[in-house]
Write an enzyme that holds these catalytic residues in place. Structure first.
Site: not given
Ligand SMILES: *Cc1c(COP(=O)(O)O)cnc(C)c1O
Length: 388
Positions: A187
């Protein structure tokens, strides 16, 4: 050209020094750094409360729990998202209603959302700001007020993002009832695993703070410090969802460069748009938001659409790029295409023309601050050569 991975986090000396310092200090779990990160984060997104957790998934789960959502309750979720957005409803024996997305944006279809909330008694909606493009929050919050459901924003792609909401520019983080961010390895702010929930509602924030750490009353993380006490009380069967100090130290240094990293991704998006706009067989999702005055797009994802009739279509295109040492990904396999959701919710592809259209065509290209100009040039040239 060496292999260009789909993603690489931007970890520099300052990040490494900050984590080393925490390791040397010897406090490995939740402590002062976590509180400092929460403070910095809530200032950054201009929200009243920031509750850190170990993932965005945990943030969404705790948000639903704090809103009192439980057995049989209905929660609207868009089809084009990661499974986390929908799975959290099952943790609480609630049920998702999965609806289609607009093929022009990948965002939840607002007409279908309105039809759904008119037809059913909905407890919550979890809109996803796909790729870093923000949903129309004026429209979603209007519906929420009119039909009495809560809004939990899945803002996993949204740092940094700004939107004009009710005539005012503001960062994402204080609009929906709760906003959930992710700091997962790929991210825009990466700490390995981690998440944050922001909310203006103190009651929800306090419930989430209790439930992220075993349902223990308050400040139990202090119990091994001098200010702390050995005594604590469990008020609910909570979860083990807390963030740790080494993660928070990395979060703090990552947050400091969040704007700069966003600028760098915007620059890469601009280069891709200039380089690929006239290429036959390709269209670029979200292209028109590059210089939007309404929305600051985070460009977490750079998504292009490949004409399925050209050269073997999307799947072949991904293989060809891999053979040329370019890593890509697909965001996302729509929920209705996963066996669990298809069976459990009796979903039919015919009801998801928007997501089907996108899924047949989408590819996410590399977009991250350490991607060099020579890489960008190479990726554009390789794509053009492939499709000629
Ligand atoms: C990555 C992601 C998540 C989950 O995030 P985590 O921190 O790994 O739990 C949820 N929604 C979307 C759209 C994502 O891309």
């Amino acid at each position: 050209m060496e292999f260009i991975p789909f993603h690489r986090p931007h970890i520099d000396k300052k990040d490494i020094e900050a984590v080393s310092k925490v390791l040397e200090a010897g406090w490995l779990t939740m402590g002062k750094k976590v509180i400092e990160f929460e403070q910095a984060f809530k200032n950054y997104v201009k929200s009243s409360n920031a509750v850190s957790v170990n993932s965005c998934t945990a943030a969404m789960h705790l948000a639903l729990e704090a809103m009192g959502i439980g057995e049989g309750d209905l929660v609207v979720v868009p089809d084009l998202t990661f499974t986390a957005t929908a799975e959290v409803t099952f943790y609480l024996k609630a049920r998702p209603i999965i609806i289609d997305v607009d093929p022009n944006t990948g965002l939840i279809d607002l007409n279908m959302l309105e039809d759904t909330v008119k037809k059913y008694k909905i407890k919550a909606c979890i809109p996803v700001h796909y790729g870093g493009l923000l949903c129309n929050m004026d429209a979603i919050m209007d519906l929420s007020e009119k039909y009495g459901f809560k809004v939990i924003e899945d803002a996993a792609h949204c740092l940094p993002s700004q939107i004009t909401y009710r005539g005012q520019k503001r960062p994402v983080g204080s609009i929906g009832h709760v906003t959930c961010f992710s700091f997962y390895a790929t991210k825009t702010i990466a700490i390995g695993e981690g998440g944050m929930a922001t909310t203006e509602d103190d009651k929800i924030a306090n419930r989430m703070r209790i439930m992220r750490l075993h349902g223990i009353d308050k400040d139990s993380w202090k119990r091994y410090t001098k200010e702390g006490s050995w005594f604590y009380q469990v008020v609910s069967p909570g979860y083990k969802y807390n963030m740790t100090d080494p993660q928070a130290a990395l979060g703090l240094t990552q947050l400091k460069k969040c704007d700069w990293m966003g600028d760098r991704r915007r620059y890469i998006a601009q280069r891709y748009i200039e380089g690929l706009s006239d290429t036959e067989g390709i269209s670029i999702l979200h292209k028109k938001w590059l210089n939007s005055s309404e929305i600051l797009h985070s460009w977490h994802l750079f998504v292009i659409l490949i004409d399925p009739t050209i050269n073997g279509g999307r799947n072949r295109f991904i293989e060809d790029l891999k053979n040329q040492n370019i890593g890509t990904s697909v965001h996302f396999i729509p929920l209705h295409r996963h066996p669990f959701y298809r069976k459990e919710l009796k979903l039919d592809s015919n009801n998801f023309p928007g997501a089907e259209y996108l899924f047949e065509r989408i590819v996410s290209l590399p977009i991250y601050p350490s991607l060099e100009d020579s890489h960008i040039e190479y990726i554009i040239k390789t794509i053009k050569d492939l499709l000629q």
